[in-house]
Design an enzyme around this catalytic site. Structure first.
Site, mmCIF file in Angstrom:
data_model
loop_
_atom_site.group_PDB
_atom_site.id
_atom_site.type_symbol
_atom_site.label_atom_id
_atom_site.label_comp_id
_atom_site.label_asym_id
_atom_site.label_seq_id
_atom_site.Cartn_x
_atom_site.Cartn_y
_atom_site.Cartn_z
ATOM 1 N N TRP A 154 0.843 -1.203 0.000
ATOM 2 C CA TRP A 154 0.000 0.000 0.000
ATOM 3 C C TRP A 154 0.869 1.239 0.000
ATOM 4 O O TRP A 154 2.070 1.138 0.273
ATOM 5 C CB TRP A 154 -0.921 -0.005 1.234
ATOM 6 C CG TRP A 154 -2.193 0.751 0.999
ATOM 7 C CD1 TRP A 154 -2.539 1.966 1.511
ATOM 8 C CD2 TRP A 154 -3.276 0.348 0.154
ATOM 9 N NE1 TRP A 154 -3.775 2.333 1.035
ATOM 10 C CE2 TRP A 154 -4.241 1.368 0.206
ATOM 11 C CE3 TRP A 154 -3.514 -0.781 -0.652
ATOM 12 C CZ2 TRP A 154 -5.430 1.296 -0.520
ATOM 13 C CZ3 TRP A 154 -4.697 -0.846 -1.375
ATOM 14 C CH2 TRP A 154 -5.636 0.179 -1.299
ATOM 15 N N ASP A 210 0.332 10.915 0.131
ATOM 16 C CA ASP A 210 -0.719 11.931 0.221
ATOM 17 C C ASP A 210 -2.065 11.267 0.508
ATOM 18 O O ASP A 210 -2.168 10.044 0.567
ATOM 19 C CB ASP A 210 -0.784 12.744 -1.076
ATOM 20 C CG ASP A 210 -1.322 11.931 -2.250
ATOM 21 O OD1 ASP A 210 -1.194 10.677 -2.243
ATOM 22 O OD2 ASP A 210 -1.880 12.523 -3.182
ATOM 23 N N GLU A 213 -3.170 8.506 -1.589
ATOM 24 C CA GLU A 213 -2.386 7.282 -1.428
ATOM 25 C C GLU A 213 -1.540 6.960 -2.645
ATOM 26 O O GLU A 213 -1.227 5.808 -2.921
ATOM 27 C CB GLU A 213 -3.320 6.088 -1.115
ATOM 28 C CG GLU A 213 -4.436 6.451 -0.164
ATOM 29 C CD GLU A 213 -5.198 5.271 0.403
ATOM 30 O OE1 GLU A 213 -5.971 4.677 -0.349
ATOM 31 O OE2 GLU A 213 -4.993 4.941 1.585
ATOM 32 N N GLU A 214 -1.184 8.005 -3.403
ATOM 33 C CA GLU A 214 -0.501 7.755 -4.670
ATOM 34 C C GLU A 214 0.923 8.278 -4.726
ATOM 35 O O GLU A 214 1.777 7.670 -5.354
ATOM 36 C CB GLU A 214 -1.308 8.387 -5.826
ATOM 37 C CG GLU A 214 -2.637 7.705 -6.045
ATOM 38 C CD GLU A 214 -3.538 8.430 -7.044
ATOM 39 O OE1 GLU A 214 -4.487 7.804 -7.533
ATOM 40 O OE2 GLU A 214 -3.296 9.619 -7.324
ATOM 41 N N GLU A 436 -18.658 6.932 -4.492
ATOM 42 C CA GLU A 436 -17.440 7.731 -4.420
ATOM 43 C C GLU A 436 -17.407 8.748 -5.564
ATOM 44 O O GLU A 436 -17.090 9.914 -5.377
ATOM 45 C CB GLU A 436 -16.221 6.809 -4.499
ATOM 46 C CG GLU A 436 -14.894 7.530 -4.446
ATOM 47 C CD GLU A 436 -13.722 6.561 -4.587
ATOM 48 O OE1 GLU A 436 -13.533 5.987 -5.682
ATOM 49 O OE2 GLU A 436 -12.999 6.354 -3.579
#
Ligand SMILES: *[C@@H]1O[C@H](CO)[C@@H](O)[C@H](O)[C@H]1NC(C)=O
Ligand SMILES: *[C@@H]1O[C@H](CO)[C@@H](O)[C@H](O)[C@H]1NC(C)=O
Ligand SMILES: *[C@@H]1O[C@H](CO)[C@@H](O)[C@H](O)[C@H]1NC(C)=O
Ligand SMILES: *[C@@H]1O[C@H](CO)[C@@H](O)[C@H](O)[C@H]1NC(C)=O
Ligand SMILES: *[C@@H]1O[C@H](CO)[C@@H](O)[C@H](O)[C@H]1NC(C)=O
Ligand SMILES: *[C@@H]1O[C@H](CO)[C@@H](O)[C@H](O)[C@H]1NC(C)=O
Length: 616
Positions: A154, A210, A213-214, A436
């Site tokens: 992750w 960030d 999550e990238e 989302e």
């Protein structure tokens, strides 16, 4: 009916008396949509809260699932960030007795206390980001819904979670103090909060992933909420007679560093990384709204919603989506448009997000609140282009609330803000579910359904529209930027919290999938990998090229621990499994002995896990 919100009664209430009108009729009435969707959002959040939430089988009390969606994408985990933002929304509602929604303060407080207790446990769960001992484990972004660590790869660590959690908990601790329950704030809340504050004080000057999550770098959102958390932490410590040396010393330094995200035209979302992106990003809009202080002036240093910087940034951000989404075709500057995370986004095709369009509205409502409170509005060189969208002839200057320019501008900006809500109204399905995203070409809801964060964003946006604002966090005494920036983070001390509030409810029996964590002790050498397989598809059906990988993220010299969190095994399923190693040259080595047998638990399987030792 109000007494049992966190049960299915709430959804009965929803489906029973609050059905939506047809799409055409509903667009006629924004106010009615706002009230119905607000109640729908309360239900949506409640259903996603472990303990009694109807969509959370197997979830520990107090943990929010991100979404009930278990595949494409699988969001059946608990994220520290999403959960903290959501509970903050509920704590703010709790303080105003539910804010007019059909939810009792008792249900709200039960949820809040369960959250606090669940987080105390999570803080001490060793995970691939690290452990509590040196604080590193607090940066883990997501966990299994049964309080086990998530073993997959992750974007970690993410350093906004502890800050957001501290802010939420401090808000509740402040309430306890002002309601004669200071000892609970000091004895139960402070030790948990202190861990998160120590983390911020120690790690703010390290890069991290960030909020999307990238990318691994320094993120505006993360630093903005870290600054706020330390300011609040310092004031709570003082009230409780505790100490938070890092709060006092590090907050001004974080604020100093934050200034470097302003590039003269807009807030660039991430620095200290290599990227070809523009830096235009919802990251910065969220940074402003989650550090909004109703008592602040329009300060540029803290990027308050009514500051020239935040407004200029808002325009650049919204405008960046006008030409790229088909559903924005023909919507000109100054009219609300559908917006997403950042213009270069390709996740799920790169689409508008409900929480983004809602945040664009929220920032404007915040600014309107501030101008009204201050009694004037300033148009500066930095914000001129923003204001020109609403009055092409406006000039730089300061306009008092009595002036016609003030009235023209604020009423146009309010209509602009409402425009974002109208888009959300238009693209919300008739059952009120907020996913989302919604498709950039067709507006059809997309990606995870019933996203907890989407619902929380709806509530905060419409509350600000009604001038219902959260308590001040002390921005007024924390907006002075040091003349020179320096970084000397403080090494923290961390302590596991043995008992928080008693958790008053159990879990919903797992009827669907049960995440199970397998721990295996085996001494391995670098390059050797461990897998498990068995007679269920989640484990690859005995195919060693398709086994489930264990991770060595918790492996140390003295503790030869491998682990895997396996999802997608239905409760009650008996299955066989076995561990194997894959050598650097590809050779497969099986452990010896018979196949192991395990039955995925039914009932209330919080933290089902299995501890094994390799059989050589
Ligand atoms: C650490 O802080 C200094 C001073 O503000 C800043 O120049 C630097 O970029 C920061 N680095 C990280 C990774 O936060
Ligand atoms: C939107 O339409 C474009 C052009 O037809 C297409 O390439 C893209 O995949 C579509 N995006 C989504 C999210 O459907
Ligand atoms: C609500 O409607 C949408 C769109 O029709 C659908 O995809 C979704 O499953 C529905 N949600 C619920 C909770 O019924
Ligand atoms: C915290 O975790 C450690 C390591 O797993 C464990 O030994 C300890 O008992 C835990 N402490 C509490 C209070 O749960
Ligand atoms: C897998 O193994 C268990 C235990 O032996 C058995 O009960 C189950 O029926 C098997 N499942 C399949 C799909 O063969
Ligand atoms: C592969 O490596 C293992 C030790 O890691 C060794 O025992 C085995 O002989 C090797 N096999 C081949 C085909 O090289």
């Amino acid at each position: 009916m109000r007494a049992t919100l966190f049960t299915s009664v709430a959804s009965v209430l929803w489906t029973g008396s609050l059905t939506f009108a047809s799409p055409t009729a509903k667009s006629a009435d924004l106010a009615s949509f706002i009230s119905k969707e607000g109640q729908r959002s309360i239900v949506g959040i409640s259903e996603n809260l472990g303990g009694k939430g109807s969509k959370t089988p197997g979830t520990a009390a107090g943990l929010f699932i991100a979404s009930p969606n278990m595949a494409n994408p699988d969001y059946y985990y608990t994220w520290t960030r999403d959960s903290a933002l959501t509970i903050k929304c509920l704590i703010d509602l709790f303080e105003i007795s539910g804010g007019g929604y059909s939810i009792s303060t008792k249900e709200l407080e039960t949820g809040i206390r369960n959250y606090v207790s669940s987080q105390a446990v999570l803080q001490n769960v060793s995970n691939p980001s690290g452990t509590l001992q040196d604080g590193s484990g607090l940066g883990e972004p997501k966990f299994e819904i049964d309080l086990n660590p998530f073993s997959g790869s992750w974007g970690r660590p993410q350093r906004d979670g502890p800050a957001l959690r501290a802010t939420a908990m401090i808000t509740y601790a402040d309430w306890l103090i002002s309601h004669g329950q200071k000892s609970e704030a000091a004895d139960i809340m402070w030790p948990i909060i202190a861990n998160d504050l120590a983390y911020v004080g120690q790690y703010w000057n390290n890069t991290g992933f960030d909020l999307w999550e990238e990318v691994d770098g320094s993120s505006f959102f993360t630093l903005a909420v870290q600054h706020r958390a330390l300011v609040q932490g310092s004031s709570l410590a003082q009230k409780l007679g505790k100490s938070c040396p890092a709060c006092k010393s590090q907050a001004p330094q974080i604020l100093c560093f934050l200034q470097s995200f302003w590039n003269g035209k807009y807030i660039t979302a991430n620095i200290n990384l290599d990227t070809s992106r523009s830096g235009i990003d919802l990251n910065s809009i969220l940074g402003s709204i989650h550090t909004f202080d109703p008592e602040a002036a329009c300060d540029d240093s803290t990027f308050q919603p009514c500051s020239a910087r935040a407004l200029a940034n808002h325009k650049v951000y919204v405008d960046s989506f006008r030409s790229i989404y088909k559903i924005n075709a023909g919507i000109r500057e100054g009219s609300a448009a559908n917006v997403g995370r950042y213009p270069e986004d390709v996740y799920q095709g790169g689409n508008p997000w409900y929480l983004a369009t809602l945040a664009a509205a929220e920032l404007l409502y915040d600014a309107l609140y501030q101008w009204n409170k201050i009694g004037k509005l300033d148009v500066t060189a930095t914000s001129l282009a923003f204001f020109e969208d609403f009055d092409a002839s406006v000039k730089k200057g300061s306009y008092s609330a009595h002036s016609s320019t003030y009235k023209t501008l604020t009423s146009a900006i309010r209509a602009y803000a409402d425009g974002f809500l109208t888009l959300v109204q238009e693209y919300t399905p008739s059952n009120g579910s907020l996913a989302e995203q919604y498709n950039r070409n067709t507006s059809v809801p997309l990606s995870a359904n019933d996203l907890t964060w989407s619902y929380a964003s709806f509530i905060t946006a419409v509350q600000r529209r009604s001038s219902i604002v959260p308590a001040s966090w002390g921005e007024k005494s924390a907006n002075a930027v040091p003349t020179t920036c320096s970084a000397s983070p403080v090494t923290g001390t961390y302590q596991a919290v043995a008992s928080a509030f008693p958790t008053s409810t159990g879990c919903v029996p797992a009827t669907d999938v049960v995440p199970i964590t397998f721990y295996l002790i085996e001494n391995t050498f670098y390059g050797e990998n461990v897998y498990m397989t068995g007679n269920v598809s989640a484990l690859g059906n005995w195919d060693t090229s398709n086994g489930f990988p264990l991770t060595a993220n918790l492996y140390t010299e003295t503790d030869n621990l491998w682990f895997a969190s396996v999802e997608l095994i239905a409760a009650g399923t008996p299955f066989e499994y076995k561990y194997y190693k894959v050598e650097p040259n590809g050779t497969v080595i099986w452990e010896s002995g018979d196949n192991r047998v395990y039955v995925a638990p039914t009932g209330c399987p919080i933290q089902p896990n299995q501890h094994d030792v390799w059989r050589s």
